[in-house]
Design a protein around this motif. Structure first.
Motif, PDB file in Angstrom:
ATOM      1  N   LYS A   5      19.744  66.818  31.843  1.00  0.00           N
ATOM      2  CA  LYS A   5      19.827  66.966  33.236  1.00  0.00           C
ATOM      3  C   LYS A   5      21.156  66.626  33.747  1.00  0.00           C
ATOM      4  O   LYS A   5      21.681  67.616  34.808  1.00  0.00           O
ATOM      5  CB  LYS A   5      18.685  65.870  33.792  1.00  0.00           C
ATOM      6  N   GLU A   6      21.756  65.696  33.221  1.00  0.00           N
ATOM      7  CA  GLU A   6      23.159  65.051  33.529  1.00  0.00           C
ATOM      8  C   GLU A   6      24.287  66.406  33.337  1.00  0.00           C
ATOM      9  O   GLU A   6      24.921  66.679  34.054  1.00  0.00           O
ATOM     10  CB  GLU A   6      23.506  63.938  32.974  1.00  0.00           C
ATOM     11  N   SER A  42      24.891  69.611  35.315  1.00  0.00           N
ATOM     12  CA  SER A  42      25.753  69.848  36.600  1.00  0.00           C
ATOM     13  C   SER A  42      27.228  69.957  36.244  1.00  0.00           C
ATOM     14  O   SER A  42      27.852  69.893  37.058  1.00  0.00           O
ATOM     15  CB  SER A  42      25.742  68.114  37.302  1.00  0.00           C
ATOM     16  N   TYR A  43      27.301  70.096  35.040  1.00  0.00           N
ATOM     17  CA  TYR A  43      28.927  70.490  34.624  1.00  0.00           C
ATOM     18  C   TYR A  43      29.115  71.875  34.029  1.00  0.00           C
ATOM     19  O   TYR A  43      28.139  72.557  33.387  1.00  0.00           O
ATOM     20  CB  TYR A  43      29.038  69.714  33.398  1.00  0.00           C
TER      21      TYR A  43
END
Length: 301
Positions: free
Chosen positions: A249-250, A253-254
């Motif tokens: 999930k993190e 975002s990149y």
């Protein structure tokens, strides 16, 4: 080579050498019926009967062989097929079977497809050793097994005592459709073991005595220990799965491809780099430079 001379064969000669038979069915000989075993029948046999349409006189020859085989209690061995797929078959003569209502089975021959040696499996005897006798149950184990089975035995058992669970569910669906009900009625599967009945003191005592005589008195502790180890492994697996979901999930975002192309991966923290590695099931050990190289390799940069 033959006598130091090269033997050359033409294509027609090679074809003739490879040819097993020039006709679809070629008679080889006869054997007593007791030589034909039940396990020789690999698939449904073919029924043969004579016809003079193609070969004149075949009916007379067929009947003569058929009657002799019945009288002498023998069967015929023959080649069936062509060179591409030859197969040994057995021709077994069968008498006509009639009843008051008429003919049940006509007279003729059944062609049974015989197996090759590789098709017959030899049954292996398990638990047999060459160093000593086969292990056998002790008298105590046998007595405990008998006592356990008697405790589990159903009195006055009949298959009509239990309803077919698949039919019961089918009837329940029909009831819902016919009566326009909202919920499916609960159906009880009576073929499942009676768990409450299995917990009766007499049954549990008999089962425990049998297990102790076979596996030893400490088998329950060993089973509990194995279950605990399995539970610990399962808990650790759940934690790893949850950690991977958070990392995925993190990492979403990149824009990792853009960061790699612009050389900005070095500006990220080690924790942020591990988001990508964890999400893609890659090792997370090593210094920051090693983590960056690992990401670049995975991205194909």
């Amino acid at each position: 080579m033959y006598k130091n001379e090269m033997v050359k064969l033409t294509l027609d000669e090679l074809s003739e050498i490879k040819k097993v038979t020039s006709v679809p069915l070629r008679l080889l000989g006869f054997k007593p019926l007791h030589c034909l075993k039940e396990y020789h029948n690999l698939r449904p046999p073919t029924f043969l009967y004579p016809s003079d349409e193609e070969i004149s006189g075949s009916t007379c020859v067929f009947i003569a062989i058929y009657r002799s085989m019945l009288r002498l209690q023998k069967y015929a061995v023959a080649f069936y097929g062509y060179s591409s797929n030859p197969q040994l078959v057995a021709l077994v003569a069968r008498e006509e079977i009639t009843s008051s209502s008429g003919q049940i089975e006509p007279p003729g021959m059944h062609m049974i497809y015989l197996p090759y040696s590789d098709d017959i499996r030899h049954v292996e005897k398990l638990h047999m050793t060459t160093n000593g006798p086969a292990p056998r149950a002790s008298e105590e184990q046998i007595d405990n097994a008998v006592a356990m089975m008697r405790k589990l035995e159903l009195k006055d058992f009949s298959v009509y005592q239990f309803s077919n669970p698949a039919l019961q569910r089918h009837y329940a669906i029909l009831q819902v459709l016919a009566l326009e009900e909202d919920e499916l009625p609960e159906t009880k599967d009576e073929t499942m073991p009676d768990e409450e009945g299995m917990q009766r003191p007499g049954i549990t005592k008999a089962v425990q005595a049998f297990k102790d005589s076979v596996y030893g008195e400490n088998h329950d502790f060993e089973e509990a220990e194995a279950e605990a180890t399995k539970a610990k492994g399962s808990e650790a697996s759940q934690k790893r799965k949850a950690s991977a979901e958070v990392a995925a999930k993190e990492a979403a975002s990149y824009n990792w491809s853009e960061l790699a192309d612009t050389g900005k991966l070095k500006d990220l923290t080690v924790v942020e780099l591990k988001y990508y590695l964890t999400a893609h099931n890659l090792p997370v050990t090593g210094k920051k430079e090693i983590l960056i190289n690992r990401i670049l390799t995975h991205l194909g940069k």
